[in-house]
Write an enzyme that holds these catalytic residues in place. Sequence first.
Site, PDB file in Angstrom:
ATOM      1  N   GLY A  14       8.488 -37.715  25.653  1.00 23.52           N
ATOM      2  CA  GLY A  14       7.615 -38.669  26.353  1.00 23.52           C
ATOM      3  C   GLY A  14       6.149 -38.305  26.183  1.00 23.52           C
ATOM      4  O   GLY A  14       5.805 -37.127  26.191  1.00 23.52           O
ATOM      5  N   ARG A  75      11.704 -39.948  19.586  1.00 25.17           N
ATOM      6  CA  ARG A  75      12.895 -39.160  19.897  1.00 25.17           C
ATOM      7  C   ARG A  75      13.750 -39.189  18.633  1.00 25.17           C
ATOM      8  O   ARG A  75      13.990 -40.254  18.084  1.00 25.17           O
ATOM      9  CB  ARG A  75      13.599 -39.751  21.123  1.00 25.17           C
ATOM     10  N   ASP A 106      11.011 -30.524  28.071  1.00 25.37           N
ATOM     11  CA  ASP A 106      12.121 -29.579  27.927  1.00 25.37           C
ATOM     12  C   ASP A 106      13.000 -29.873  26.709  1.00 25.37           C
ATOM     13  O   ASP A 106      13.455 -28.952  26.031  1.00 25.37           O
ATOM     14  CB  ASP A 106      12.942 -29.469  29.218  1.00 25.37           C
ATOM     15  N   THR A 129       4.176 -32.765  29.502  1.00 27.58           N
ATOM     16  CA  THR A 129       5.020 -33.719  30.236  1.00 27.58           C
ATOM     17  C   THR A 129       4.416 -33.955  31.612  1.00 27.58           C
ATOM     18  O   THR A 129       3.907 -33.013  32.234  1.00 27.58           O
ATOM     19  CB  THR A 129       6.474 -33.202  30.385  1.00 27.58           C
ATOM     20  N   ASP A 131       6.060 -34.545  34.192  1.00 23.99           N
ATOM     21  CA  ASP A 131       7.029 -34.197  35.244  1.00 23.99           C
ATOM     22  C   ASP A 131       6.812 -32.823  35.893  1.00 23.99           C
ATOM     23  O   ASP A 131       7.372 -32.553  36.947  1.00 23.99           O
ATOM     24  CB  ASP A 131       8.460 -34.230  34.680  1.00 23.99           C
ATOM     25  N   ASP A 133       8.140 -30.106  35.050  1.00 26.51           N
ATOM     26  CA  ASP A 133       9.492 -29.574  35.268  1.00 26.51           C
ATOM     27  C   ASP A 133       9.815 -28.354  34.406  1.00 26.51           C
ATOM     28  O   ASP A 133      10.975 -27.950  34.332  1.00 26.51           O
ATOM     29  CB  ASP A 133      10.544 -30.683  35.022  1.00 26.51           C
ATOM     30  N   ARG A 175      12.415 -37.514  37.167  1.00 21.68           N
ATOM     31  CA  ARG A 175      13.863 -37.271  36.952  1.00 21.68           C
ATOM     32  C   ARG A 175      14.458 -36.228  37.899  1.00 21.68           C
ATOM     33  O   ARG A 175      14.590 -36.490  39.067  1.00 21.68           O
ATOM     34  CB  ARG A 175      14.130 -36.915  35.487  1.00 21.68           C
TER      35      ARG A 175
HETATM   36  P1  ATP Z   1      10.063 -35.682  28.454  1.00 21.07           P
HETATM   37  O1  ATP Z   1      10.231 -34.525  29.406  1.00 21.07           O
HETATM   38  O2  ATP Z   1       8.741 -36.335  28.598  1.00 21.07           O
HETATM   39  O3  ATP Z   1      11.210 -36.644  28.420  1.00 21.07           O
HETATM   40  P2  ATP Z   1      11.205 -34.233  26.262  1.00 21.07           P
HETATM   41  O4  ATP Z   1      10.563 -33.344  25.282  1.00 21.07           O
HETATM   42  O5  ATP Z   1      12.108 -33.609  27.267  1.00 21.07           O
HETATM   43  O6  ATP Z   1      10.037 -35.041  26.964  1.00 21.07           O
HETATM   44  P3  ATP Z   1      13.468 -35.461  24.940  1.00 21.07           P
HETATM   45  O7  ATP Z   1      13.679 -36.871  24.553  1.00 21.07           O
HETATM   46  O8  ATP Z   1      14.433 -34.822  25.844  1.00 21.07           O
HETATM   47  O9  ATP Z   1      11.974 -35.398  25.493  1.00 21.07           O
HETATM   48  O10 ATP Z   1      13.427 -34.585  23.597  1.00 21.07           O
HETATM   49  C1  ATP Z   1      12.548 -34.913  22.532  1.00 21.07           C
HETATM   50  C2  ATP Z   1      13.182 -34.603  21.210  1.00 21.07           C
HETATM   51  O11 ATP Z   1      13.462 -33.199  21.122  1.00 21.07           O
HETATM   52  C3  ATP Z   1      14.528 -35.257  20.934  1.00 21.07           C
HETATM   53  O12 ATP Z   1      14.417 -36.575  20.489  1.00 21.07           O
HETATM   54  C4  ATP Z   1      15.091 -34.367  19.838  1.00 21.07           C
HETATM   55  O13 ATP Z   1      14.519 -34.685  18.591  1.00 21.07           O
HETATM   56  C5  ATP Z   1      14.599 -32.986  20.282  1.00 21.07           C
HETATM   57  N1  ATP Z   1      15.686 -32.334  21.005  1.00 21.07           N
HETATM   58  C6  ATP Z   1      16.025 -32.461  22.306  1.00 21.07           C
HETATM   59  N2  ATP Z   1      17.121 -31.734  22.612  1.00 21.07           N
HETATM   60  C7  ATP Z   1      17.491 -31.137  21.445  1.00 21.07           C
HETATM   61  C8  ATP Z   1      18.581 -30.264  21.065  1.00 21.07           C
HETATM   62  N3  ATP Z   1      19.500 -29.862  21.953  1.00 21.07           N
HETATM   63  N4  ATP Z   1      18.628 -29.882  19.780  1.00 21.07           N
HETATM   64  C9  ATP Z   1      17.718 -30.266  18.877  1.00 21.07           C
HETATM   65  N5  ATP Z   1      16.697 -31.093  19.172  1.00 21.07           N
HETATM   66  C10 ATP Z   1      16.582 -31.523  20.425  1.00 21.07           C
END
Ligand code: ATP
Length: 326
Positions: A14, A75, A106, A129, A131, A133, A175
């Site tokens: 995000g 993503r 995360d 982020t 959040d 978190d 979340r």
């Molecule tokens: P936000 O907290 O704002 O949602 P985020 O970084 O947690 O941001 P996610 O959509 O959970 O957002 O993860 C972003 C990208 O990180 C995913 O689309 C994927 O490419 C990568 N990613 C997440 N989890 C994994 C995993 N277990 N293994 C490999 N890549 C991952």
Amino acid sequence: MAKINCIGILTSGGDAPGMNAAIRAVTRSAIYNGLEVKGIMRGYRGLIYDEIEPFKTNSVSNIIQQGGTILKTARSKEFQTAEGRQIAYEALQREGIDALVVIGGDGSLTGARIFAQEFNYPIVGLPGTIDNDLQGTDLTIGYDTALNTIMQAVDKIRDTASSHERLFFIEVMGRECGFLALNGAIASGAEAAIIPEMMLQQDQLADLISNGFRKSKNSSLVLVTEGDITGGAMAMAERVKIEYPQYDVRVTILGHVQRGGSPTANDRILASRMGAAAIDALLDGQRNVMIGIQNDEIVYVPFSKAIKKNKPVQQDLLNTLKVLSI
Ligand code: ATP
């Protein structure tokens, strides 16, 4: 340890206000330290599809004040597979990128951790982020701006709530994490925050009602964290309609307005400090850590710790909200 001559930078997951300030800081401090910089578009997706471009000092001019991310974000499902990560690794080799700075939440840092381990590849993360978190850091980039946006929105809703003598449930992001709701409620003088961390301990809605939240007031504002754990503001309002039909209840879902806008001074400064610290960390031989801030000091947090769930909420925040809403 191989020498780092060129770093790549990407934003993932995000978007959050202040990501641009972080991109600027990483780019400029890398160049200041004699490194080459490459910008990777659309997060991990850009590594797989080779959307990589050279970054110069002026590539990041005039962006400190802009929300969103000039690198775009996405993503990527492919990056979650071993084949996808192999393609990403080959792209990094081809482009001569020796280390990565990943800005995201995360999920993004989980991906970074897996990739770094699989290929023994140097990565430093920045917590990007709204959040707040991530563990091991008091603050994440974007959180302060989102909090200010929430406060301003709740101030406006208050006008209607008090004029019509209504109970408003206002849904905010976060979340599994109640920081935005809890601190948003304190900052806007709301009556209560219904947050995931307290869901198991107590029936927050019943408590609110039984404390007689209309005893001394003729309107009420309650912030609710989005998501399955609380059920969100709609579910709260439905419950009130059934269990406490005497209340005139309304719902506002703030949604993506919380993610946009020009970053606050605090977020710009945080992003600038963390961005510069990411380059210092890499040059210092640090690997696979997230840059955090604790008591106004930059710290290195191992990815494994940063991505642990259930960041604790300070009890004094819960008490303060309760005491001040009598
Ligand atoms: P936000 O907290 O704002 O949602 P985020 O970084 O947690 O941001 P996610 O959509 O959970 O957002 O993860 C972003 C990208 O990180 C995913 O689309 C994927 O490419 C990568 N990613 C997440 N989890 C994994 C995993 N277990 N293994 C490999 N890549 C991952």
